[in-house]
Design a protein around this motif. Sequence first.
Motif: not given
Length: 208
Positions: A162-172, A186-188
């Motif tokens: 999940l962390a990888a999904l959130f960070t990559s989506t946000f950065q991309d 992400a926590k929410s």
Amino acid sequence: MEELAEAAGITARTVRFYRERGLIPPPRREGRIAWYDEHHLARLRTIAGLLERGHTLTGIADLAAAFDSGHDVREALGLVEPTEETPVRLSPEELADYFEGEVTAENLATALDLGYLAVEGDEIVHISRRLLDASSAVVREGVPLATVLAASRLVREHADALAALFTSTFQDHTGETDMAKLRPLAKSVVEAELSMALDRHLPARRDA
């Protein structure tokens, strides 16, 4: 050895027996003199405390071996800094009290391998107050610690995904490299989705 035994409230013969069983490390030697220090005394007090809690000497020896092989705090916590989690310092006896009868060498080794526990001198450090309180509460409800740790490994894998999904989506899509904005969002999302998932699953389990 006599001075160490007196400080620990046991006999020199018992100290010698513990040393022969590998329960305490060998002393530092200068010629014919064997020097024991505060770490030996702390280990003897730990042995006494664990014996009072029903652990056998064989079990304590296994715990000591797992304890001595653990990563130190700098190595373990260095992998997850910065973190919002609050580490908790525990003596081995206090850890045993958190998980009554469940602190075995196997469970301790698993927790050390997962990085939940680290070692600093004669203390054990749990990396997260929240995880410590939650896991001990689940164990008190009757779930074996080994099962909790196995589930925790799966939770860790899903959380990493999940962390990888959130960070990559946000950065991309934003080009943002500062994750401070992402963390609360992400926590929410995860908390809301988990809450709804529990709503879906808990009634089904009650009706089954």
